[in-house]
Design a protein around this motif. Structure first.
Motif, PDB file in Angstrom:
ATOM      1  N   LYS A   1     -21.947 -57.831 104.359  1.00 48.25           N
ATOM      2  CA  LYS A   1     -22.990 -56.816 104.205  1.00 48.25           C
ATOM      3  C   LYS A   1     -22.396 -55.465 104.576  1.00 48.25           C
ATOM      4  N   ILE A   2     -22.698 -54.469 103.757  1.00 46.44           N
ATOM      5  CA  ILE A   2     -22.171 -53.125 103.983  1.00 46.44           C
ATOM      6  C   ILE A   2     -23.308 -52.107 103.833  1.00 46.44           C
ATOM      7  N   TYR A   3     -23.051 -50.898 104.305  1.00 49.87           N
ATOM      8  CA  TYR A   3     -24.012 -49.795 104.243  1.00 49.87           C
ATOM      9  C   TYR A   3     -23.511 -48.785 103.218  1.00 49.87           C
ATOM     10  N   ILE A   4     -24.363 -48.437 102.250  1.00 49.94           N
ATOM     11  CA  ILE A   4     -23.957 -47.489 101.203  1.00 49.94           C
ATOM     12  C   ILE A   4     -24.070 -46.067 101.754  1.00 49.94           C
ATOM     13  N   LEU A   5     -22.911 -45.472 101.996  1.00 51.11           N
ATOM     14  CA  LEU A   5     -22.859 -44.141 102.608  1.00 51.11           C
ATOM     15  C   LEU A   5     -23.130 -43.022 101.617  1.00 51.11           C
ATOM     16  N   GLU A   6     -22.401 -43.052 100.503  1.00 52.27           N
ATOM     17  CA  GLU A   6     -22.434 -41.919  99.568  1.00 52.27           C
ATOM     18  C   GLU A   6     -22.087 -42.393  98.163  1.00 52.27           C
ATOM     19  N   VAL A   7     -22.746 -41.801  97.174  1.00 47.96           N
ATOM     20  CA  VAL A   7     -22.455 -42.092  95.775  1.00 47.96           C
ATOM     21  C   VAL A   7     -22.140 -40.767  95.072  1.00 47.96           C
ATOM     22  N   LYS A   8     -20.933 -40.679  94.515  1.00 52.77           N
ATOM     23  CA  LYS A   8     -20.516 -39.459  93.824  1.00 52.77           C
ATOM     24  C   LYS A   8     -20.427 -39.715  92.324  1.00 52.77           C
ATOM     25  N   LYS A   9     -20.806 -38.714  91.542  1.00 54.36           N
ATOM     26  CA  LYS A   9     -20.727 -38.812  90.085  1.00 54.36           C
ATOM     27  C   LYS A   9     -19.403 -38.223  89.625  1.00 54.36           C
ATOM     28  N   THR A  10     -18.590 -39.030  88.929  1.00 50.86           N
ATOM     29  CA  THR A  10     -17.302 -38.554  88.413  1.00 50.86           C
ATOM     30  C   THR A  10     -17.207 -38.870  86.922  1.00 50.86           C
ATOM     31  N   THR A  11     -16.192 -38.319  86.278  1.00 50.74           N
ATOM     32  CA  THR A  11     -16.010 -38.553  84.833  1.00 50.74           C
ATOM     33  C   THR A  11     -15.644 -40.004  84.540  1.00 50.74           C
ATOM     34  N   LYS A  12     -15.128 -40.699  85.529  1.00 50.73           N
ATOM     35  CA  LYS A  12     -14.749 -42.103  85.344  1.00 50.73           C
ATOM     36  C   LYS A  12     -15.831 -43.061  85.826  1.00 50.73           C
ATOM     37  N   GLY A  13     -16.985 -42.526  86.145  1.00 57.84           N
ATOM     38  CA  GLY A  13     -18.066 -43.368  86.633  1.00 57.84           C
ATOM     39  C   GLY A  13     -18.374 -43.059  88.087  1.00 57.84           C
ATOM     40  N   PRO A  14     -19.409 -43.703  88.632  1.00 55.11           N
ATOM     41  CA  PRO A  14     -19.790 -43.413  90.013  1.00 55.11           C
ATOM     42  C   PRO A  14     -18.745 -43.885  91.014  1.00 55.11           C
ATOM     43  N   GLN A  15     -18.524 -43.076  92.033  1.00 58.60           N
ATOM     44  CA  GLN A  15     -17.627 -43.448  93.124  1.00 58.60           C
ATOM     45  C   GLN A  15     -18.497 -43.730  94.344  1.00 58.60           C
ATOM     46  N   ILE A  16     -18.425 -44.964  94.835  1.00 55.07           N
ATOM     47  CA  ILE A  16     -19.329 -45.419  95.887  1.00 55.07           C
ATOM     48  C   ILE A  16     -18.536 -45.662  97.169  1.00 55.07           C
ATOM     49  N   PHE A  17     -19.007 -45.071  98.262  1.00 59.85           N
ATOM     50  CA  PHE A  17     -18.363 -45.257  99.557  1.00 59.85           C
ATOM     51  C   PHE A  17     -19.288 -46.056 100.474  1.00 59.85           C
ATOM     52  N   VAL A  18     -18.735 -47.076 101.122  1.00 61.31           N
ATOM     53  CA  VAL A  18     -19.544 -47.957 101.967  1.00 61.31           C
ATOM     54  C   VAL A  18     -18.943 -48.055 103.362  1.00 61.31           C
ATOM     55  N   SER A  19     -19.745 -48.586 104.291  1.00 58.27           N
ATOM     56  CA  SER A  19     -19.341 -48.627 105.693  1.00 58.27           C
ATOM     57  C   SER A  19     -19.771 -49.922 106.365  1.00 58.27           C
TER      58      SER A  19
END
Length: 356
Positions: free
Chosen positions: A179-197
């Motif tokens: 189980k992880i916590y979704i910190l941030e979702v960034k929109k990029t030209t290659k698709g969403p970049q998702i950072f978890v913790s």
């Protein structure tokens, strides 16, 4: 291009949510470039796709002028009026110049545009899905390590867990579910970049919300979380109903609820504290499991001065000051601790020891 292709585009409209008109406009724009590239034309052209039949026409455009300087893009008023007597200077005259072999190029170009738009649409859908889940919990599968980052499979997308968001004591293995916590979702030209913790206090909070029905129902509220990921955490809880013990609700029958959270966090110790709007009571509770004899509150300097039994001093401070440090983070107060037998010999904590 034919009616079957148009039907296929309409199916995409229903399945992917890409409007037919938007697709046709994108294809038309791409076909203009394809026409100029393959036929070396310097003239202005417009592509028109009949939305029912899929028929494609290449229309050369010329501006009506009094005197022609560039016949590739201009036409005299006299010549224009031979086509239509209503033309005036400044109007645009269109004439079909569709090459016979343009159909093959058009089909190939249209296919490329459609594939690109499908990818863009899918990326947008994935972005919208995960941006709505920002600051929420998710279950993922550990896929691989890239440098010091771990890549976590979330189903429709992959997420990045950087070293600072990894619990130092944890060892991750490929294929395991965490189980992880979704910190941030960034929109990029290659698709969403998702950072978890795995270290964020929000993960601990959301785990309790999942395990404790009283929190989900709004009866019990988590007022605060202080966490040193992998070792120890404290949460402050409050009940909106007098008959419900917030600490007992979080612990659960035979400790089953808190144990489920501890297991998910691989043995991280968790102190569940009863929140109070009385700072003295809250500070005393926050030093659990140590027993507190008295608390003096200095409101001006926002300090809680605490007296504990002699045999509770080391427990109240904790190993390397951890218990007192977490209590300060949880309450937002500096905490000074002394034993009952001490006379003015304070075990104080400086501002820089805590992050409020």
């Amino acid at each position: 291009m034919n009616t079957e292709f148009i039907h296929a585009l309409k199916d995409l409209e229903r399945e992917k949510g890409i409007q037919l008109g938007v697709l046709l406009e994108a294809i038309e724009a791409a076909l203009v470039s394809a026409y100029k590239k393959n036929f070396g034309s310097a003239q202005n052209v417009r592509i028109h796709i009949q939305p029912e039949t899929g028929e494609i026409k290449v229309l050369a455009q010329k501006r009506v002028v009094e005197k022609v300087n560039d016949p590739r893009v201009e036409i005299s008023l006299e010549e224009a009026r031979k086509l239509n007597a209503n033309y005036e200077v400044g109007d645009i005259v269109e004439k079909e110049v569709t090459p016979k072999e343009f159909g093959r190029i058009a089909a190939q170009t249209a296919k490329q545009v459609v594939i690109q738009r499908i990818r863009e649409a899918e990326r947008n859908l994935i972005y919208e899905e995960f941006i709505a889940r920002e600051n929420d919990i998710a279950t993922g599968i550990v896929r691989r390590q890239e440098g010091k980052n771990w890549i976590i499979d979330l189903g429709r997308a992959e997420a990045i867990m950087t070293p600072s968001e990894q619990i130092p004591s944890e060892v991750y293995t490929q294929g395991e579910r965490i189980k992880i916590y979704i910190l941030e979702v960034k929109k990029t030209t290659k698709g969403p970049q998702i950072f978890v913790s795995r270290t964020h206090p929000g993960l601990l909070k959301r785990l309790f919300e999942l395990e404790v029905p009283e929190i989900h129902d709004g009866i019990v509220e988590i007022k605060g979380v202080a966490r040193e990921a992998g070792t120890r955490s404290k949460i402050a809880v409050y009940s909106r109903e007098e008959k419900v013990d917030p600490v007992g609700a979080c612990v659960g029958p035979k400790g089953i609820r808190v144990q489920a959270v501890v297991n998910e966090l691989r043995g991280e110790k968790i102190d569940i504290i009863k929140w109070s709007d009385d700072p003295a009571v809250f500070v005393a509770n926050s030093l659990s499991p140590a027993r507190v004899l008295d608390v003096e509150i200095d409101y001006e300097n926002r300090v809680g001065r605490v007296i504990v039994p002699d045999n509770q001093l080391s427990l109240a401070i904790g190993k390397e000051g951890q218990n007192a440090r977490l209590a300060a983070k949880l309450t937002g107060w500096k905490i000074d601790i002394k034993s009952e037998s001490e006379a003015g010999d304070w075990h104080g904590w400086d501002d820089e020891d805590f992050e409020f």
